[in-house]
Structures are given as structure tokens and as C-alpha cells.
Design a protein around this motif. Structure first.
Motif, PDB file in Angstrom:
ATOM      1  N   TRP A   1       0.828  -1.210   0.000  1.00 45.78           N
ATOM      2  CA  TRP A   1       0.000   0.000   0.000  1.00 45.78           C
ATOM      3  C   TRP A   1       0.862   1.259   0.000  1.00 45.78           C
ATOM      4  N   THR A   2       1.926   1.251   0.794  1.00 46.23           N
ATOM      5  CA  THR A   2       2.801   2.419   0.903  1.00 46.23           C
ATOM      6  C   THR A   2       3.460   2.713  -0.441  1.00 46.23           C
ATOM      7  N   GLN A   3       3.943   1.681  -1.108  1.00 44.31           N
ATOM      8  CA  GLN A   3       4.586   1.869  -2.414  1.00 44.31           C
ATOM      9  C   GLN A   3       3.617   2.397  -3.461  1.00 44.31           C
ATOM     10  N   ARG A   4       2.347   2.148  -3.250  1.00 45.69           N
ATOM     11  CA  ARG A   4       1.323   2.603  -4.201  1.00 45.69           C
ATOM     12  C   ARG A   4       0.558   3.814  -3.676  1.00 45.69           C
ATOM     13  N   ASP A   5       1.123   4.480  -2.680  1.00 45.90           N
ATOM     14  CA  ASP A   5       0.553   5.706  -2.106  1.00 45.90           C
ATOM     15  C   ASP A   5      -0.913   5.564  -1.692  1.00 45.90           C
ATOM     16  N   PHE A   6      -1.283   4.396  -1.207  1.00 42.43           N
ATOM     17  CA  PHE A   6      -2.631   4.169  -0.686  1.00 42.43           C
ATOM     18  C   PHE A   6      -3.708   4.596  -1.678  1.00 42.43           C
ATOM     19  N   GLN A   7      -3.517   4.242  -2.949  1.00 46.37           N
ATOM     20  CA  GLN A   7      -4.444   4.631  -4.012  1.00 46.37           C
ATOM     21  C   GLN A   7      -5.742   3.830  -4.014  1.00 46.37           C
ATOM     22  N   GLN A   8      -5.735   2.681  -3.378  1.00 46.41           N
ATOM     23  CA  GLN A   8      -6.934   1.851  -3.374  1.00 46.41           C
ATOM     24  C   GLN A   8      -8.005   2.432  -2.453  1.00 46.41           C
ATOM     25  N   THR A   9      -9.244   2.077  -2.735  1.00 42.15           N
ATOM     26  CA  THR A   9     -10.350   2.432  -1.839  1.00 42.15           C
ATOM     27  C   THR A   9     -10.540   1.289  -0.846  1.00 42.15           C
ATOM     28  N   ALA A  10     -11.283   1.551   0.204  1.00 44.43           N
ATOM     29  CA  ALA A  10     -11.572   0.513   1.193  1.00 44.43           C
ATOM     30  C   ALA A  10     -12.317  -0.656   0.535  1.00 44.43           C
ATOM     31  N   ALA A  11     -13.215  -0.357  -0.406  1.00 46.02           N
ATOM     32  CA  ALA A  11     -13.953  -1.413  -1.105  1.00 46.02           C
ATOM     33  C   ALA A  11     -13.005  -2.283  -1.939  1.00 46.02           C
TER      34      ALA A  11
END
Length: 183
Positions: free
Chosen positions: A154-164
Motif C-alpha cells: 500500500w505504501t509503495q502505491r501511495d494508498f491509491q486503493q479504496t476501502a472497497a
């Protein structure tokens, strides 16, 4: 007479918090290898001597900062009481998303591995409570390795995902684990 030790402990706690904040400030301004005891002390508004009353090195202070992060992570999850694997992963994501700047600073300075190390030192607060800790060390290592690797992802992807999206990913991961454990 009894108020004096309490007041002293409050002063110690306040000084430690100032030093932790000073370290955070320094980590936003320079690479970790260039952070010194003097720079942290100055950012915290305390003397070097005060720093040395509490810590031996910047590494020791960073270790405490990561320790605080992990303890707060566990407390947050315990408070939410996720009912299944997917909700547990979403709870970890939500907490870490709010700590993204700190995690990014660790990643930028090749210190993100400290999260996994500290996760392993807090098995008493584990997300997988078990009675017989000694015989379940492998489970703790597997779980903390998985959680820390997901945090790194997640850190490497800058937390781009949503919770869903995270919940869907966790569902698929859970399905995969069920398939491989049934073989």
C-alpha cells in the motif's frame, strides 16, 4: 509527596513526545542518514543532554516511534473488532492510510522493515489471539509478515486503493488461502 513522581513521569512523557515530533519533522526535511541527535534535539526544542537522558541514538528514538505506530494499529483494530479476515485487512488499511506520511517517510529511508520487526515484538497484542503462543510462533511470523508486506504494498502505491477495493482484494486473498490449505 505522591504527586512528585507523577509529575516527573508526565514531564518525561512530554519530553519523549517532543523528541518524537522532532524526529518526524526532521524526517520530512532530510534523509534519515543525515538526521543527527543535534538536529532532532533542536527540532524538539530540547538540549542534546536532554536527548541523551532518554535515548542513546536516533535509531532508538525511531524504534520507539515505530513501536507507537504498531501499538496504535493494534488498539485501533481491537476497538473495531473486525468479524472476519476481509474486515481485518480493511481495518489495517484504514489505519495505515491515516499514517501514510509516516509510512512513506520510512519507505523513503529504507526503514519500513522496522514495522515487521515491531509487529513480531507485540505478539501479546496480536490480531490472532491464541492460548499457546510458543507452539504458534510460525503463525505469528506468517501473519505479521503478511500484514507488513501488505503495508509495504500500500505504501509503495501511495494508498491509491479504496476501502472497497481493499476488501475485495482481502476476499480474494482469503479464498486463495482456503484453496491452498484444503489441498
Amino acid at each position: 509527596m505522591t504527586d512528585k513522581p507523577i509529575k516527573r513521569q508526565q514531564q518525561v512523557n512530554q519530553t519523549v513526545e517532543l523528541l518524537l515530533a522532532g524526529l518526524s519533522q526532521e524526517m520530512t526535511q532530510r534523509s534519515y542518514q543525515n538526521i543527527t541527535i543535534s538536529s532532532v534535539s533542536q527540532a524538539a526544542g530540547v538540549s542534546r543532554r536532554t536527548f541523551y537522558r532518554h535515548f542513546h541514538s536516533v535509531d532508538e528514538l525511531l524504534q520507539l516511534k515505530v513501536d507507537h505506530f504498531v501499538v496504535r494499529l493494534y488498539q485501533s483494530i481491537q476497538k473495531q473488532q473486525p468479524q472476519n479476515f476481509e474486515l481485518l485487512i480493511v481495518a489495517v488499511f484504514n489505519f495505515c492510510q491515516h499514517q501514510a506520511n509516516f509510512l512513506k517517510m520510512l519507505a523513503d529511508n529504507q526503514k519500513l522493515y522496522l514495522v515487521q520487526q515491531v509487529l513480531l515484538t507485540h505478539t501479546d497484542q496480536s490480531l490472532l489471539p491464541m492460548d499457546d503462543v510458543d507452539s504458534n510462533d510460525l503463525i505469528y511470523y506468517f501473519g505479521s509478515g503478511g500484514i507488513s508486506n501488505i503495508i509495504i504494498y500500500w505504501t509503495q502505491r501511495d494508498f491509491q486503493q479504496t476501502a472497497a477495493e481493499v476488501q475485495l482484494m482481502a476476499h480474494r486473498l482469503n479464498q486463495h488461502l482456503q484453496v491452498i490449505t484444503q489441498q
